[in-house]
Write a protein that holds these residues in place. Structure first.
Motif, PDB file in Angstrom:
ATOM      1  N   ILE A 263      -8.612  -4.134  -9.742  1.00 12.63           N
ATOM      2  CA  ILE A 263      -8.198  -4.201  -8.519  1.00 12.63           C
ATOM      3  C   ILE A 263      -9.192  -4.741  -7.499  1.00 12.63           C
ATOM      4  O   ILE A 263     -10.328  -4.174  -7.459  1.00 12.63           O
ATOM      5  CB  ILE A 263      -7.606  -2.921  -7.683  1.00 12.63           C
ATOM      6  CG1 ILE A 263      -6.526  -2.403  -8.795  1.00 12.63           C
ATOM      7  CG2 ILE A 263      -7.429  -2.863  -6.305  1.00 12.63           C
ATOM      8  CD1 ILE A 263      -6.199  -0.858  -8.152  1.00 12.63           C
ATOM      9  N   TRP A 264      -8.759  -5.971  -6.886  1.00 14.80           N
ATOM     10  CA  TRP A 264     -10.020  -6.697  -6.084  1.00 14.80           C
ATOM     11  C   TRP A 264      -9.594  -6.807  -4.744  1.00 14.80           C
ATOM     12  O   TRP A 264      -8.630  -7.247  -4.704  1.00 14.80           O
ATOM     13  CB  TRP A 264     -10.744  -7.686  -6.843  1.00 14.80           C
ATOM     14  CG  TRP A 264      -9.945  -8.890  -7.448  1.00 14.80           C
ATOM     15  CD1 TRP A 264      -8.727  -8.722  -8.168  1.00 14.80           C
ATOM     16  CD2 TRP A 264     -10.150 -10.193  -7.276  1.00 14.80           C
ATOM     17  NE1 TRP A 264      -8.418  -9.891  -8.638  1.00 14.80           N
ATOM     18  CE2 TRP A 264      -8.961 -10.865  -7.986  1.00 14.80           C
ATOM     19  CE3 TRP A 264     -10.951 -11.075  -6.721  1.00 14.80           C
ATOM     20  CZ2 TRP A 264      -9.056 -12.296  -8.095  1.00 14.80           C
ATOM     21  CZ3 TRP A 264     -10.988 -12.570  -6.775  1.00 14.80           C
ATOM     22  CH2 TRP A 264      -9.753 -13.044  -7.316  1.00 14.80           C
ATOM     23  N   ASP A 265     -10.443  -6.594  -3.900  1.00 17.12           N
ATOM     24  CA  ASP A 265     -10.022  -6.546  -2.495  1.00 17.12           C
ATOM     25  C   ASP A 265     -10.894  -7.354  -1.736  1.00 17.12           C
ATOM     26  O   ASP A 265     -12.216  -7.828  -2.032  1.00 17.12           O
ATOM     27  CB  ASP A 265     -10.477  -5.295  -2.061  1.00 17.12           C
ATOM     28  CG  ASP A 265     -10.431  -4.979  -0.578  1.00 17.12           C
ATOM     29  OD1 ASP A 265      -9.289  -4.700   0.001  1.00 17.12           O
ATOM     30  OD2 ASP A 265     -11.537  -4.862   0.368  1.00 17.12           O
TER      31      ASP A 265
ATOM     32  N   HIS B 124     -14.285  -6.156   0.051  1.00 12.14           N
ATOM     33  CA  HIS B 124     -15.108  -5.848  -0.689  1.00 12.14           C
ATOM     34  C   HIS B 124     -15.729  -6.827  -1.592  1.00 12.14           C
ATOM     35  O   HIS B 124     -17.084  -6.898  -1.676  1.00 12.14           O
ATOM     36  CB  HIS B 124     -14.677  -4.519  -1.735  1.00 12.14           C
ATOM     37  CG  HIS B 124     -14.707  -3.085  -0.834  1.00 12.14           C
ATOM     38  ND1 HIS B 124     -13.625  -2.627  -0.682  1.00 12.14           N
ATOM     39  CD2 HIS B 124     -15.706  -2.391  -0.585  1.00 12.14           C
ATOM     40  CE1 HIS B 124     -13.922  -1.590   0.112  1.00 12.14           C
ATOM     41  NE2 HIS B 124     -15.210  -1.323   0.016  1.00 12.14           N
ATOM     42  N   HIS B 125     -15.034  -7.725  -2.064  1.00 13.19           N
ATOM     43  CA  HIS B 125     -15.205  -8.655  -3.178  1.00 13.19           C
ATOM     44  C   HIS B 125     -15.453  -9.965  -2.772  1.00 13.19           C
ATOM     45  O   HIS B 125     -16.196 -10.890  -3.165  1.00 13.19           O
ATOM     46  CB  HIS B 125     -14.433  -8.770  -4.222  1.00 13.19           C
ATOM     47  CG  HIS B 125     -14.243  -7.174  -4.795  1.00 13.19           C
ATOM     48  ND1 HIS B 125     -13.232  -6.309  -4.819  1.00 13.19           N
ATOM     49  CD2 HIS B 125     -15.281  -6.246  -5.276  1.00 13.19           C
ATOM     50  CE1 HIS B 125     -13.337  -5.156  -5.456  1.00 13.19           C
ATOM     51  NE2 HIS B 125     -14.336  -5.187  -5.734  1.00 13.19           N
TER      52      HIS B 125
ATOM     53  N   GLY C 124       0.842  -1.104   0.045  1.00 15.47           N
ATOM     54  CA  GLY C 124       0.042   0.065   0.183  1.00 15.47           C
ATOM     55  C   GLY C 124       1.002   1.319   0.062  1.00 15.47           C
ATOM     56  O   GLY C 124       1.942   1.229   0.408  1.00 15.47           O
TER      57      GLY C 124
ATOM     58  N   GLU D 146     -18.223  -4.236   4.321  1.00 19.83           N
ATOM     59  CA  GLU D 146     -17.230  -3.365   4.533  1.00 19.83           C
ATOM     60  C   GLU D 146     -17.637  -2.092   4.640  1.00 19.83           C
ATOM     61  O   GLU D 146     -18.452  -1.381   3.944  1.00 19.83           O
ATOM     62  CB  GLU D 146     -16.187  -3.519   3.184  1.00 19.83           C
ATOM     63  CG  GLU D 146     -14.880  -2.796   3.308  1.00 19.83           C
ATOM     64  CD  GLU D 146     -14.042  -3.370   4.292  1.00 19.83           C
ATOM     65  OE1 GLU D 146     -13.177  -2.601   4.650  1.00 19.83           O
ATOM     66  OE2 GLU D 146     -14.017  -4.465   4.685  1.00 19.83           O
TER      67      GLU D 146
ATOM     68  N   TYR E 238      -2.058  -8.064   7.058  1.00 18.48           N
ATOM     69  CA  TYR E 238      -1.842  -6.717   6.609  1.00 18.48           C
ATOM     70  C   TYR E 238      -0.861  -6.279   7.585  1.00 18.48           C
ATOM     71  O   TYR E 238      -0.767  -6.016   8.627  1.00 18.48           O
ATOM     72  CB  TYR E 238      -2.989  -5.957   6.654  1.00 18.48           C
ATOM     73  CG  TYR E 238      -4.201  -6.265   5.652  1.00 18.48           C
ATOM     74  CD1 TYR E 238      -4.048  -5.744   4.511  1.00 18.48           C
ATOM     75  CD2 TYR E 238      -5.116  -7.315   6.168  1.00 18.48           C
ATOM     76  CE1 TYR E 238      -5.008  -6.120   3.756  1.00 18.48           C
ATOM     77  CE2 TYR E 238      -6.126  -7.573   5.155  1.00 18.48           C
ATOM     78  CZ  TYR E 238      -6.261  -7.109   3.947  1.00 18.48           C
ATOM     79  OH  TYR E 238      -7.253  -7.518   3.076  1.00 18.48           O
TER      80      TYR E 238
ATOM     81  N   GLY F  22      -4.640  -5.254  -5.304  1.00 18.21           N
ATOM     82  CA  GLY F  22      -5.694  -5.458  -4.211  1.00 18.21           C
ATOM     83  C   GLY F  22      -5.327  -6.548  -3.453  1.00 18.21           C
ATOM     84  O   GLY F  22      -4.578  -7.344  -4.026  1.00 18.21           O
ATOM     85  N   SER F  23      -5.799  -6.764  -2.209  1.00 20.05           N
ATOM     86  CA  SER F  23      -5.439  -7.648  -1.222  1.00 20.05           C
ATOM     87  C   SER F  23      -5.969  -9.303  -2.171  1.00 20.05           C
ATOM     88  O   SER F  23      -5.087 -10.163  -2.272  1.00 20.05           O
ATOM     89  CB  SER F  23      -6.147  -7.745   0.023  1.00 20.05           C
ATOM     90  OG  SER F  23      -7.616  -7.481  -0.195  1.00 20.05           O
TER      91      SER F  23
END
Length: 250
Positions: free
Chosen positions: A196-198, A201-202, A9, A162, A107, A85-86
């Motif tokens: 970018i996928w998290d 959120h996803h 990040g 989230e 993280y 993204g994570s």
């Protein structure tokens, strides 16, 4: 057990500290945050760690190179020219955990003394009931700024949102998980849908019913994502490492 440690990040909320340094190398009483993580993982039997890099990646690479001779953990880095993204990082590097049933995801911008061994054991027990991810949870003073989990009477996570506008509670995602390899089957259904996928959120919302919560009390965790949070962590960390109660939060 292997681990993904998210360290790529940009740390924009932590400016000006991150203008010249990556957030994962911010010092905590003279010790880089990333070193605290590596030492913690070593104490709990983590054997290999994959660290993703992006912001000031040269500094992270240099630190990892200098640290390798002084830790029993095998350290790998993977550079992301563009942040994935994570969830994207885990998916793109899924071969890293090939042949392993469970792995840790964490993280690097969190400061913690969590007992990872207890979290891993809780996940092994939960897996027998069909759980594929165990999430460390804490009570958050500002739940609308966090990922919020809703639990049933057996600590199964029945809903995850989230940063909800109207939080149903204050049990927040602490950003540390033990996941089983079956999570890749879920991720495969979402691969490519977002540049970018998290996880928050996803992926985590669709895992509701297949996740279990693990309360981090009495352990300490602080997201040092802002100057105020960083200064608070510097004050609290000596007490936390001495076993004294301090407030956690995201």
């Amino acid at each position: 057990m292997k681990a993904f440690l998210m360290a790529a990040g940009k740390g924009t909320r932590l400016k000006p500290f991150t203008d010249d340094h990556p957030k994962c190398l911010i010092p905590i009483h003279g010790k880089p945050l990333l070193r605290i993580w590596i030492d913690l993982m070593a104490r709990h039997g983590i054997t290999e760690v994959l660290i993703n890099t992006h912001h000031h990646s040269d500094q992270v690479e240099r630190f990892v190179s200098e640290t390798r001779p002084h830790t029993p953990i095998t350290l790998h880095t993977v550079y992301e020219p563009e942040l994935l993204g994570s969830a994207g990082t885990i998916w793109e590097n899924r071969t890293f955990t090939a042949g392993h049933q469970d792995f840790l995801i964490a993280y690097a911008d969190n400061l913690t003394n969590l007992d990872i061994s207890r979290l891993a054991e809780a996940h092994r027990q939960s897996r027998r009931g069909g759980c594929i991810l165990t999430m460390a949870l804490m009570h958050a003073p500002n739940p609308s700024q966090c990922g919020i989990a809703t639990l049933d009477g057996e600590n199964n996570i029945t809903q995850f949102i989230e940063k909800p506008q109207h939080p149903a509670g204050d049990l927040a995602n602490a950003g540390i998980y033990i996941a089983s390899k079956e999570i890749y089957d879920v991720m495969a259904d979402h691969a490519g849908a977002e540049k970018i996928w998290d996880l928050g959120h996803h992926i985590l919302p669709v895992l509701a019913g297949r996740m279990r919560g693990f309360h981090i009390t009495p352990y300490y965790l602080k997201d040092i994502g802002t100057p105020e949070a960083y200064r608070t962590a510097l004050i609290q960390w000596p007490d936390a490492t001495a076993g004294k109660p301090v407030q956690v939060g995201c």
